[in-house]
Design an enzyme around this catalytic site. Structure first.
Site, PDB file in Angstrom:
ATOM      1  N   TYR A 148     -28.466  -2.995  11.132  1.00 26.14           N
ATOM      2  CA  TYR A 148     -29.363  -3.754  10.243  1.00 26.14           C
ATOM      3  C   TYR A 148     -28.684  -5.067   9.890  1.00 26.14           C
ATOM      4  CZ  TYR A 148     -31.882  -5.287   6.097  1.00 26.14           C
ATOM      5  OH  TYR A 148     -32.598  -6.039   5.207  1.00 26.14           O
ATOM      6  N   GLU A 199     -35.010 -11.043   8.465  1.00 28.22           N
ATOM      7  CA  GLU A 199     -34.542  -9.665   8.594  1.00 28.22           C
ATOM      8  C   GLU A 199     -34.666  -9.185  10.028  1.00 28.22           C
ATOM      9  OE1 GLU A 199     -35.157  -5.891   5.801  1.00 28.22           O
ATOM     10  OE2 GLU A 199     -36.926  -6.273   7.040  1.00 28.22           O
TER      11      GLU A 199
END
Length: 392
Positions: free
Chosen positions: A109, A200
């Protein structure tokens, strides 16, 4: 403003960030043609909507062979995709991204966002790629790595390398540390140059042939900086946005539709949030978030009323203004004009405090609207009155 995954990937790729090969399709035939052009045994059919959690909702399907692509494209196109971010109504899928399949060794992530506490950009990274970062933060916060960036000097190579080592990427060889650091630097540069509010990548993947790629990409933009990005504005997909929110943006109104019965018109985001909180505290729910801003005039107030009254669930309108730059008498005149021009059919509770509040009170008293417009001076009393009316 939000954009689709495929659009975000096109942007970050300009900054040297590697992404999978993919093509857009709006029909099943186009999806099959895209899969043929990719010349891969495995393709991924991905719904393109402005929401996360698409995979959990059935909007992302790994497809082995053309028949599987055809079946999955048929299933996803036109479906009402429901995720945590769409709400129960979901969003209709009108566009697909057909992407090459990946041999994935690891999922990570990574995000770039604004830390309002430090007023700086912060990088977040975790080995828990593919998961909701909120869940990771709650259950295993030690797995989230953080680098705060000094705005005067930007992201330093040693910080990007420190993130790579923190993610234990040296297990894939020394070249992966350099490759990952370059990847993170590219994403940070894209965030700054494109005036993003969020960037993101979930997940970042390490492939079987030791490449690092952005398998997904989400970008949000600072609306105050969009005047510098004409090309980005062209990417706006109005079909994906609520029509009321699109209309609001034309009049410089910050508007978000909600599910309650009390329409709110407030100046300032902080006061607007407090207004929604106190409405819920007294047992009801707001029908919207609406910030008319600090430069509101009679016309903007009228447009705000038009937006609020289009919602059939609204039983009462709560106008809560603290006059600083904006003058309460102008708001009051706008309310009176709007009530008559828009043909408002529900009661209005008004709290006006600050600049020219005494003049505003006179305007409302002489408006001839009688009990249809109720002035209340105290914040809590006004909220209670609005809740009482909405339930009666």
């Amino acid at each position: 403003m939000k954009i689709h995954e495929f659009q975000a990937k096109n942007i970050v790729s300009r900054y040297g960030v590697a992404v999978p090969k993919g093509l857009i399709a709006k029909t099943v035939a186009e999806a099959l043609d895209a899969a043929k052009k990719l010349e891969k045994e495995v393709c991924v059919v991905k719904a393109q909507i402005h929401a996360g959690g698409r995979g959990k909702g059935g909007g992302v399907k790994v497809s082995k062979g053309l028949e599987a692509v055809k079946t999955n494209a048929s299933d996803i196109l036109g479906m009402q995709l429901i995720t945590k971010q769409t709400g129960p109504a979901g969003q209709k899928v009108k566009t697909l991204l057909i992407e090459e399949g990946m041999d994935i060794k690891s999922e990570l992530y990574f995000s770039v966002l604004i830390d309002r506490a430090t007023q700086q950009v912060v990088l977040l990274a975790s080995t828990e790629g593919g998961m909701d970062i909120e869940e990771v933060a709650e259950k295993t916060p030690e797995k989230i790595l953080k680098e705060t960036i000094n705005p005067t000097i930007g992201l330093r190579p040693y910080q990007a390398q420190r993130l790579a080592f923190g993610l234990k990427l040296e297990q894939y060889g020394p070249k992966m540390i350099r490759q990952a650091a370059s990847f993170f630097m590219g994403l940070y540069t894209a965030f700054i140059q494109e005036d993003c509010s969020l960037l993101e990548i979930n997940p970042v993947v390490i492939t079987g042939d030791d490449r690092i790629l952005a398998l997904d990409c989400k970008m949000g933009f600072d609306s105050n900086a969009l005047f510098r990005h004409a090309d980005t504005l062209k990417l706006r997909d109005l079909d994906e946005e609520d029509p009321a929110e699109v209309e609001a943006s034309k009049h410089d109104l910050n508007f978000i539709k909600l599910d309650g019965s009390i329409g709110c018109m407030v100046n300032g985001a902080g006061l607007a949030m407090a207004t929604m909180d106190i409405i819920q505290h007294y047992g009801s729910f707001p029908a919207n978030f609406l910030d008319v801003g600090g430069t509101a005039d009679t016309k903007r107030v009228e447009e705000a009323f038009k937006l609020i009254t289009k919602d059939e669930n609204v039983k009462c309108i709560f106008v809560n203004i603290f006059g600083g730059i904006v003058q309460c008498d102008i708001i009051a005149q706008g309310v009176v004009t709007a009530y008559k021009q828009v043909d408002v059919q529900v009661p209005v509770v008004i709290r006006l405090q600050g600049t020219n509040a005494d003049k505003a009170e006179v305007i409302i008293a002489n408006s001839g609207l009688g009990e249809r417009v109720i002035m209340v001076k105290a914040f809590a009393d006004a909220a209670q009155k609005a809740v009482e009316i909405s339930k009666s």
